[in-house]
Design a protein around this motif. Structure first.
Motif, short mmCIF file in Angstrom:
data_model
loop_
_atom_site.label_atom_id
_atom_site.label_comp_id
_atom_site.label_asym_id
_atom_site.label_seq_id
_atom_site.Cartn_x
_atom_site.Cartn_y
_atom_site.Cartn_z
N VAL A 38 0.99 -1.20 0.07
CA VAL A 38 0.00 0.13 -0.11
C VAL A 38 0.75 1.20 -0.11
N ILE A 39 0.63 2.36 -0.83
CA ILE A 39 1.04 3.51 -0.79
C ILE A 39 0.46 4.50 0.13
N VAL A 40 0.90 5.05 0.94
CA VAL A 40 0.28 5.93 1.89
C VAL A 40 0.87 7.46 1.93
N GLY A 41 0.38 8.32 2.55
CA GLY A 41 0.81 9.66 2.81
C GLY A 41 -0.30 10.73 2.56
N LYS A 42 0.27 11.94 3.07
CA LYS A 42 -0.67 13.21 2.91
C LYS A 42 -1.07 13.37 1.52
N PRO A 43 -2.07 14.14 1.43
CA PRO A 43 -2.20 14.71 -0.01
C PRO A 43 -1.25 15.32 -0.55
N ASN A 44 -1.23 15.01 -1.92
CA ASN A 44 -0.03 16.01 -2.94
C ASN A 44 1.30 15.76 -2.40
N ILE B 226 4.44 1.56 1.80
CA ILE B 226 5.25 2.38 1.08
C ILE B 226 4.82 3.88 1.42
N ALA B 227 5.49 4.69 2.55
CA ALA B 227 4.82 5.75 3.19
C ALA B 227 5.75 7.03 2.44
N VAL B 228 4.90 7.90 1.77
CA VAL B 228 5.43 8.95 1.03
C VAL B 228 5.31 10.24 1.91
N PHE B 229 6.44 10.99 1.71
CA PHE B 229 6.62 12.37 2.54
C PHE B 229 7.21 13.47 1.59
N ALA C 36 8.17 20.81 6.14
CA ALA C 36 8.53 20.00 7.62
C ALA C 36 7.32 19.13 8.04
N LEU C 37 7.57 18.12 8.91
CA LEU C 37 6.79 17.19 9.28
C LEU C 37 5.63 18.03 9.94
N ASP C 38 4.28 17.45 10.01
CA ASP C 38 3.33 18.13 10.63
C ASP C 38 2.45 16.97 11.46
N ASP C 39 1.46 17.30 11.95
CA ASP C 39 0.75 16.22 12.82
C ASP C 39 0.26 15.18 12.01
N ASP C 40 -0.31 15.46 10.69
CA ASP C 40 -0.62 14.44 9.96
C ASP C 40 0.71 13.37 9.65
N ASP C 41 1.70 13.86 9.21
CA ASP C 41 2.90 13.04 9.28
C ASP C 41 3.21 12.20 10.30
N THR D 48 6.48 -3.18 8.35
CA THR D 48 7.63 -3.32 7.16
C THR D 48 7.33 -2.08 6.30
N CYS D 49 8.21 -1.31 6.22
CA CYS D 49 7.92 -0.03 5.72
C CYS D 49 9.17 0.44 5.00
N ILE D 50 8.75 1.34 3.68
CA ILE D 50 9.77 1.96 3.12
C ILE D 50 9.34 3.43 2.95
N ALA D 51 10.28 4.21 3.56
CA ALA D 51 9.86 5.66 3.61
C ALA D 51 10.26 6.53 2.30
N VAL D 52 9.67 6.86 1.49
CA VAL D 52 9.95 7.65 0.28
C VAL D 52 9.94 9.14 0.59
N ILE D 53 11.03 9.67 0.36
CA ILE D 53 11.10 11.10 0.93
C ILE D 53 11.04 11.72 -0.79
N ASN D 54 10.13 12.22 -1.25
CA ASN D 54 9.74 12.62 -2.34
C ASN D 54 9.94 14.13 -2.63
N LYS D 55 10.09 14.57 -4.24
CA LYS D 55 10.33 16.07 -4.33
C LYS D 55 11.79 16.37 -3.84
N ASP D 56 12.70 15.49 -3.96
CA ASP D 56 13.94 15.68 -3.73
C ASP D 56 14.77 16.65 -4.38
N ASP D 57 14.22 16.99 -5.37
CA ASP D 57 14.78 18.11 -6.31
C ASP D 57 14.61 19.59 -5.68
N LEU D 58 13.74 19.61 -4.77
CA LEU D 58 13.29 20.89 -4.02
C LEU D 58 14.16 21.06 -2.82
N VAL D 59 14.06 22.25 -2.03
CA VAL D 59 14.93 22.35 -0.96
C VAL D 59 14.29 21.78 0.14
N GLN D 60 15.10 20.70 0.85
CA GLN D 60 14.88 19.89 2.03
C GLN D 60 14.20 20.99 3.16
#
Length: 455
Positions: free
Chosen positions: A224-230, A304-307, A312-317, A328-340
């Motif tokens: 399952v792929i999960v995460g906040k909207p957008n 697969i948890a997408v961030f 910054a991490l918020d309450d939903d995160d 059992t989880c893979i954390a995907v830090i997406n939009k790595d092309d932007l300022v972290q």
């Protein structure tokens, strides 16, 4: 009934170049002779086995189609019985009419898996080989197909039988030594017996350990792929599957329902579910999607948890991180092309499997595949090796292993050889059930009930 003659369509029912109707049983050739006429006017009952004959099939006196009839004489056939396969032009109407003609002339409808069941009952296959048939049919990757074929050709059977045969020799020696003390039977050596039992247990333990690897290759991983909207869940879904399965827009909350697809990652089948963004919402429709996502999260084998790297991490995160801490989880830090701006250290507290990606640019896909392979443990998987194919086999191997450990313990604690023999015979019994050498009718029915009709 085993003595009936069965028939079924053995190819997929739909449009195709060829359709095959298989008839098996004592009257298979007799029935085929009533509905097939060779252009040579030679009857199939006069034909040799492993021969093919061109002619036509008839139903109620009407010519239906051109046909190739292939004859297999018992016991040299798939089922071990007389078998005739009628190959016509593919299509629902023609194949069903030919099948009906077979029924009208004495055949009965084959049940799910009945051809393979008869092959097992007639000693053409053991139970592990029979079970591999559906794995071959359902294989979705090269490794899955090779693994299933290896089992079908006896790799698992040989492994199990080698352990079982050695245990039978040990048990026979123990019984003879205990029952006939007056005979000149070679004395049982403690260390040699312990070594033999330990080697058998080790082989079974390796099979059990490799089960999950084989399962990931053959059956796939419920993901399952999960995460906040957008945060890029749907973009990631499309990247993994290789095409636009999920709708992607700049509008948060585009995905309202679960979108499902299957993808192959390094020969590992992922049964993917792209879910609605998980967050607090007062929108009734959106809340339904969020609830579905949370429910799906609770049943997945891999998350697969997408961030969003740029936020910054918020309450939903944090709520999401809390809900996946035991998964059992893979954390995907997406939009790595932007300022972290994300605090990755907080995510590292939940999972060690972290991948930096820009899904829209396909950046990080190789690293993602590495993480999937690492979790599945399939990097060194050998599809030609002996692999347990299903939970039935795994549980019986585990029972046999536990019985061997019990036998070793009894030996080490100085218990009588009778106690060792009892545990040893239990291990042998479980292994015999695994291969089908000793198996109940209920177990056989359950195994073949999962097959498709025609196989």
């Amino acid at each position: 009934m085993q003595n009936s003659t069965i028939a079924a369509i053995s190819t997929a029912q739909g449009l195709g170049g060829i359709g095959v109707i298989r008839i098996s049983g004592e009257k298979a050739i007799e029935i085929a002779d009533k509905i097939f006429k060779a252009v040579s006017n030679k009857k199939l009952s006069d034909a040799k086995g492993y021969t093919a004959h061109f002619g036509h099939v008839f139903f109620e006196g009407e010519k239906l189609d051109e046909c190739i009839a292939t004859v297999f004489n018992a016991p040299h056939s798939y089922t071990g019985e007389d078998v005739v396969e009628l190959s016509c032009h593919g299509g629902i109407y023609i194949t069903k009419q030919v099948l009906r003609a077979a029924f009208d002339n004495g055949a009965v409808c084959a049940q799910a898996g009945e051809f393979t069941k008869r092959a097992f009952l007639n000693g053409k296959l053991d139970l592990t080989q029979a079970e591999s048939v559906m794995d071959i049919i359902g294989a979705k990757s090269g490794a899955a197909a090779k693994s299933a074929l290896s089992v079908h050709e006896g790799a698992l059977s040989k492994n199990i039988n080698a352990v079982k045969d050695d245990l039978v020799l040990r048990a026979a020696h123990l019984c003879a030594w205990a029952d006939y003390p007056e005979e000149d039977i070679e004395e049982i050596e403690f260390e040699a017996l312990k070594k033999a039992l330990s080697e058998g247990a080790h082989k079974l333990q390796n099979l059990i350990k490799n089960y999950d690897k084989g399962k990931a290759i053959r059956q796939g991983i419920d993901t399952v792929i999960v995460g906040k909207p957008n945060v890029g869940k749907s973009t990631l879904m499309n990247l993994i599957t290789g095409y636009e399965k999920s709708i992607v827009t700049q509008i948060a909350g585009t995905t309202r329902d679960i979108v499902e697809e299957t993808a192959i990652v390094r020969d590992i089948t992922l049964h993917l579910s792209d879910t609605a963004g998980i967050h607090d919402t007062d929108n009734t429709i959106e809340k339904i999607g969020v609830d579905k996502a949370k429910n799906r999260l609770g049943t997945a084998e891999l998350v697969i948890a997408v961030f969003d790297s740029s936020k910054a991490l918020d309450d939903d995160d944090f709520a999401l991180l809390n809900s996946i801490k035991d998964s059992t989880c893979i954390a995907v830090i997406n939009k790595d092309d932007l300022v972290q701006k994300i605090d990755v250290e907080k995510i590292k507290e939940v999972t060690e499997h972290i991948v930096y990606m820009s899904a829209k640019d396909s950046k990080g896909l190789t690293e993602f595949e590495d993480a999937v392979e690492n979790i599945a443990g399939t990097a060194d998987f050998d599809p030609s090796s002996a692999v347990l194919s299903n939970e039935r086999q795994r549980s019986l191997a585990k029972f046999a292993y536990d019985s061997l450990i019990e036998a070793i313990s009894a030996l080490e604690f100085g218990m009588t050889y009778d106690a060792v023999t009892v545990a040893l015979e239990e291990a042998i019994s479980h292994l015999c059930e695994l291969t089908g050498e000793r198996v109940t009718e209920t177990v056989v029915d359950n195994v073949f009930h999962q097959f498709c009709v025609g196989k």
